[in-house]
Design a protein around this motif. Sequence first.
Motif, short mmCIF file in Angstrom:
data_model
loop_
_atom_site.label_atom_id
_atom_site.label_comp_id
_atom_site.label_asym_id
_atom_site.label_seq_id
_atom_site.Cartn_x
_atom_site.Cartn_y
_atom_site.Cartn_z
N ALA A 64 1.15 -1.18 0.60
CA ALA A 64 -0.67 0.13 -0.30
C ALA A 64 0.55 1.50 -0.12
O ALA A 64 1.86 1.45 0.94
CB ALA A 64 -1.27 0.01 0.80
N VAL A 65 0.64 2.10 -0.43
CA VAL A 65 0.68 3.80 -0.86
C VAL A 65 0.17 4.15 -0.52
O VAL A 65 -0.95 4.68 -0.75
CB VAL A 65 1.32 4.03 -2.00
N TRP A 66 -0.02 5.02 0.64
CA TRP A 66 -0.55 6.19 1.28
C TRP A 66 0.02 7.67 1.53
O TRP A 66 0.86 7.60 1.62
CB TRP A 66 -1.85 5.12 2.60
N GLN A 67 -1.04 8.59 1.59
CA GLN A 67 -0.53 9.55 1.67
C GLN A 67 -1.61 10.56 2.87
O GLN A 67 -2.78 10.45 2.54
CB GLN A 67 -0.40 10.59 0.82
N GLU A 68 -1.45 11.22 3.52
CA GLU A 68 -2.05 12.10 4.77
C GLU A 68 -2.50 13.17 3.71
O GLU A 68 -2.40 13.89 3.27
CB GLU A 68 -1.37 12.29 5.83
N THR A 86 0.79 -7.80 -3.12
CA THR A 86 2.22 -7.75 -3.37
C THR A 86 2.96 -8.88 -4.27
O THR A 86 3.68 -7.63 -4.74
CB THR A 86 3.12 -7.97 -2.28
N GLU A 87 2.34 -9.16 -5.06
CA GLU A 87 3.16 -9.79 -6.26
C GLU A 87 2.56 -9.19 -7.55
O GLU A 87 3.49 -8.74 -8.48
CB GLU A 87 2.02 -11.69 -6.59
N ASP A 88 1.66 -8.74 -7.68
CA ASP A 88 0.67 -7.64 -8.41
C ASP A 88 1.61 -6.40 -8.01
O ASP A 88 1.88 -5.06 -9.83
CB ASP A 88 -0.30 -7.11 -8.43
#
Lengths: 117, 212
Positions: free
Chosen positions: B63-67, B82-84
């Motif tokens: 996951a990439v997240w931004q506040e 994760t594989e993707d």
Amino acid sequence: MRILIVDDSKTSRLLFRAYMPKGEQHQVFEAANLPDALGSLQETQPELVVLDYNMPEHNGVEIAQAILQAGFKPKMALLTANTQKMVVDAAMAAGFLQVLEKPVNAEKIAALLEQAA
Amino acid sequence: MTTDELELDALCELANVGLSRAATRLSQLLEDDIEMTTPLVRVVAYEELQQALQLDERTIIAAVWQELSGNVEGTSMLMFPTEDSRMLVQELVGLSMQEAGEIDLRAIEHEAMMEIGNIIISSAMAVIADMLGQDIRMSMPHYVEATLPDLMAQRDRGHAWQETQVIIMNTRLKARQREIEGRMVMLLSVTSVQLLFARLRELLLNASAAGS
């Protein structure tokens, strides 16, 4: 010009109406899905149909194909923020006049109406 | 349509425009067709988040997240199995394990995922901010590979605000040729939910007045 806007979102339909040029003789009709659109086409005979792309049961291109198959021949524009090549190519292949990028504004709608006139 | 229904409709439209823009940007990055589901928009209690996202608590996701801060507080997240995510990075960076040699491939993956996430999340948030006429600031992107409970625990640390309710805007994005499938999720704080509804009411009122 008689214009039918087909979008499952009431908000989107409201915004489209809000940005229509003022003081010009246009009639705007609304439909939220394919059956409503076909009913409205029969009743109002619009010259221009503006279709949202991302709708729950049929996307805008599928509805356009159904409109043509039903024998109606309006000019059509696709309304979407999803302007990836796949969507634009499908719209052009289905005979859309233009792909109008969401969110709409007065300038974009004025340009569409000029092209459709 | 009641006021509440109209507000929810406006929220769905906001999600639709933002997430469609994200799909367009992902399509440009991958040079592939991206199929997206109609966004699911729900207001849920924070504790029901996992259930609402329908994710197994043992599944490891990248996951990439931004506040989000400013007038709207919350978190915008892009999630892939994760594989993707590895396939996505290798497609974009064009590096194979052999080519990477001594370079730490994992570090490259993390960096690339943060960049991809940033581009996609920013494109969605920018259009939402413009539609609302709000200033939404975004933090630097964070990247983690973890289960959803671990991910949320990491995200929660150091939070100045506490959610009791969150808006979930969730869509699946699937690359047609590459079997890559991700989700984009936005979580907003209660205060932001109230502010958002107030702004949506204003937007709708203005639109109704102008359209009448």
